[in-house]
Write a protein that holds these residues in place. Structure first.
Motif, PDB file in Angstrom:
ATOM      1  N   ALA A 166       0.828  -1.206   0.000  1.00 11.58           N
ATOM      2  CA  ALA A 166       0.000   0.000   0.000  1.00 11.58           C
ATOM      3  C   ALA A 166       0.866   1.261   0.000  1.00 11.58           C
ATOM      4  N   GLU A 167       2.116   1.137   0.413  1.00 12.03           N
ATOM      5  CA  GLU A 167       3.040   2.267   0.459  1.00 12.03           C
ATOM      6  C   GLU A 167       3.733   2.514  -0.888  1.00 12.03           C
ATOM      7  N   ARG A 168       3.493   1.659  -1.867  1.00  7.67           N
ATOM      8  CA  ARG A 168       4.201   1.736  -3.155  1.00  7.67           C
ATOM      9  C   ARG A 168       4.080   3.111  -3.799  1.00  7.67           C
ATOM     10  N   GLY A 169       2.894   3.707  -3.796  1.00  8.24           N
ATOM     11  CA  GLY A 169       2.704   5.030  -4.398  1.00  8.24           C
ATOM     12  C   GLY A 169       3.539   6.096  -3.708  1.00  8.24           C
ATOM     13  N   ARG A 170       3.584   6.040  -2.369  1.00 12.13           N
ATOM     14  CA  ARG A 170       4.401   7.008  -1.615  1.00 12.13           C
ATOM     15  C   ARG A 170       5.884   6.836  -1.927  1.00 12.13           C
ATOM     16  N   VAL A 171       6.312   5.589  -2.080  1.00 14.65           N
ATOM     17  CA  VAL A 171       7.720   5.313  -2.377  1.00 14.65           C
ATOM     18  C   VAL A 171       8.083   5.861  -3.757  1.00 14.65           C
ATOM     19  N   ILE A 172       7.239   5.618  -4.742  1.00 14.69           N
ATOM     20  CA  ILE A 172       7.509   6.121  -6.100  1.00 14.69           C
ATOM     21  C   ILE A 172       7.550   7.649  -6.100  1.00 14.69           C
ATOM     22  N   GLU A 173       6.638   8.282  -5.378  1.00 17.07           N
ATOM     23  CA  GLU A 173       6.656   9.749  -5.288  1.00 17.07           C
ATOM     24  C   GLU A 173       7.919  10.238  -4.591  1.00 17.07           C
ATOM     25  N   ALA A 174       8.396   9.519  -3.592  1.00 14.29           N
ATOM     26  CA  ALA A 174       9.642   9.888  -2.916  1.00 14.29           C
ATOM     27  C   ALA A 174      10.820   9.819  -3.884  1.00 14.29           C
ATOM     28  N   VAL A 175      10.803   8.841  -4.783  1.00 15.85           N
ATOM     29  CA  VAL A 175      11.856   8.752  -5.806  1.00 15.85           C
ATOM     30  C   VAL A 175      11.760   9.952  -6.734  1.00 15.85           C
ATOM     31  N   ARG A 176      10.579  10.293  -7.157  1.00 13.50           N
ATOM     32  CA  ARG A 176      10.405  11.426  -8.077  1.00 13.50           C
ATOM     33  C   ARG A 176      10.810  12.752  -7.433  1.00 13.50           C
ATOM     34  N   ARG A 177      10.616  12.868  -6.108  1.00 14.37           N
ATOM     35  CA  ARG A 177      11.012  14.089  -5.397  1.00 14.37           C
ATOM     36  C   ARG A 177      12.490  14.096  -5.037  1.00 14.37           C
ATOM     37  N   GLY A 178      13.170  12.965  -5.198  1.00 12.37           N
ATOM     38  CA  GLY A 178      14.582  12.871  -4.864  1.00 12.37           C
ATOM     39  C   GLY A 178      14.847  12.517  -3.413  1.00 12.37           C
ATOM     40  N   GLU A 179      13.806  12.176  -2.662  1.00  8.81           N
ATOM     41  CA  GLU A 179      13.976  11.771  -1.269  1.00  8.81           C
ATOM     42  C   GLU A 179      14.525  10.358  -1.170  1.00  8.81           C
ATOM     43  N   LEU A 180      14.266   9.553  -2.184  1.00  5.84           N
ATOM     44  CA  LEU A 180      14.860   8.231  -2.351  1.00  5.84           C
ATOM     45  C   LEU A 180      15.512   8.200  -3.719  1.00  5.84           C
ATOM     46  N   VAL A 181      16.618   7.495  -3.827  1.00  4.54           N
ATOM     47  CA  VAL A 181      17.314   7.368  -5.110  1.00  4.54           C
ATOM     48  C   VAL A 181      17.531   5.887  -5.410  1.00  4.54           C
ATOM     49  N   VAL A 182      17.858   5.621  -6.649  1.00 10.35           N
ATOM     50  CA  VAL A 182      18.159   4.258  -7.074  1.00 10.35           C
ATOM     51  C   VAL A 182      19.667   4.054  -6.947  1.00 10.35           C
ATOM     52  N   TRP A 183      20.050   3.126  -6.093  1.00  9.41           N
ATOM     53  CA  TRP A 183      21.456   2.766  -5.919  1.00  9.41           C
ATOM     54  C   TRP A 183      21.731   1.494  -6.710  1.00  9.41           C
ATOM     55  N   PHE A 184      22.881   1.459  -7.389  1.00 12.13           N
ATOM     56  CA  PHE A 184      23.303   0.249  -8.085  1.00 12.13           C
ATOM     57  C   PHE A 184      24.586  -0.246  -7.449  1.00 12.13           C
ATOM     58  N   ASP A 185      24.639  -1.526  -7.154  1.00 12.65           N
ATOM     59  CA  ASP A 185      25.815  -2.163  -6.578  1.00 12.65           C
ATOM     60  C   ASP A 185      26.464  -3.019  -7.658  1.00 12.65           C
ATOM     61  N   PRO A 186      27.592  -2.561  -8.234  1.00 12.44           N
ATOM     62  CA  PRO A 186      28.224  -3.319  -9.320  1.00 12.44           C
ATOM     63  C   PRO A 186      28.828  -4.640  -8.865  1.00 12.44           C
ATOM     64  N   VAL A 187      29.157  -4.770  -7.605  1.00 18.19           N
ATOM     65  CA  VAL A 187      29.721  -6.024  -7.108  1.00 18.19           C
ATOM     66  C   VAL A 187      28.637  -7.102  -7.069  1.00 18.19           C
ATOM     67  N   GLU A 188      27.477  -6.739  -6.532  1.00 17.95           N
ATOM     68  CA  GLU A 188      26.367  -7.682  -6.432  1.00 17.95           C
ATOM     69  C   GLU A 188      25.490  -7.693  -7.681  1.00 17.95           C
ATOM     70  N   ASN A 189      25.674  -6.690  -8.550  1.00 12.07           N
ATOM     71  CA  ASN A 189      24.872  -6.521  -9.756  1.00 12.07           C
ATOM     72  C   ASN A 189      23.384  -6.409  -9.399  1.00 12.07           C
ATOM     73  N   THR A 190      23.117  -5.569  -8.388  1.00 11.20           N
ATOM     74  CA  THR A 190      21.753  -5.366  -7.919  1.00 11.20           C
ATOM     75  C   THR A 190      21.463  -3.874  -7.786  1.00 11.20           C
ATOM     76  N   ALA A 191      20.187  -3.545  -7.811  1.00 12.09           N
ATOM     77  CA  ALA A 191      19.754  -2.170  -7.600  1.00 12.09           C
ATOM     78  C   ALA A 191      18.723  -2.165  -6.490  1.00 12.09           C
ATOM     79  N   GLY A 192      18.619  -1.026  -5.825  1.00 10.34           N
ATOM     80  CA  GLY A 192      17.638  -0.873  -4.771  1.00 10.34           C
ATOM     81  C   GLY A 192      17.436   0.596  -4.469  1.00 10.34           C
ATOM     82  N   LEU A 193      16.419   0.885  -3.719  1.00 10.49           N
ATOM     83  CA  LEU A 193      16.127   2.255  -3.344  1.00 10.49           C
ATOM     84  C   LEU A 193      16.732   2.554  -1.984  1.00 10.49           C
ATOM     85  N   GLY A 194      17.191   3.787  -1.836  1.00  8.58           N
ATOM     86  CA  GLY A 194      17.749   4.219  -0.566  1.00  8.58           C
ATOM     87  C   GLY A 194      17.829   5.726  -0.526  1.00  8.58           C
ATOM     88  N   ALA A 195      18.275   6.237   0.584  1.00 11.08           N
ATOM     89  CA  ALA A 195      18.410   7.677   0.765  1.00 11.08           C
ATOM     90  C   ALA A 195      19.580   8.201  -0.054  1.00 11.08           C
TER      91      ALA A 195
END
Length: 94
Positions: free
Chosen positions: A52-81
């Motif tokens: 149910a929080e998915r919409g708030r999370v996507i809006e936080a990404v659009r506002r820059g409150e959360l960013v997409v981090w990529f880890d080249p060692v693990e070859n994974t991406a995730g959201l974080g501050a």
């Protein structure tokens, strides 16, 4: 005498996490990252509907409150501050 003394190894910059411009992601990719974020940080907190929080999370990404981090060692991406927020990548800020 040789200079073979053990020195602390420096982190290889190619192995450091970096921020990916969320504008480069498809809507499906962004939604997948938001779902993963919701289930990781809210799914174990006895939240009945963690997605149910998915919409708030996507809006936080659009506002820059959360960013997409990529880890080249693990070859994974995730959201974080963002790194300038004083919060480590992957920590919850919502």
């Amino acid at each position: 005498m040789s200079n073979d003394a053990v020195q602390p190894s420096e982190t290889d910059p190619r192995e450091e996490k970096f921020v990916v411009d969320s504008g480069l992601l498809t809507e499906d990719q962004l939604e997948g990252l938001a779902e993963e974020y919701c289930t990781r940080y809210h799914g174990l907190n006895e939240t009945e509907h963690p997605l149910a929080e998915r919409g708030r999370v996507i809006e936080a990404v659009r506002r820059g409150e959360l960013v997409v981090w990529f880890d080249p060692v693990e070859n994974t991406a995730g959201l974080g501050a963002p790194s300038n927020s004083g919060v480590w990548p992957g920590q919850e800020i919502i």
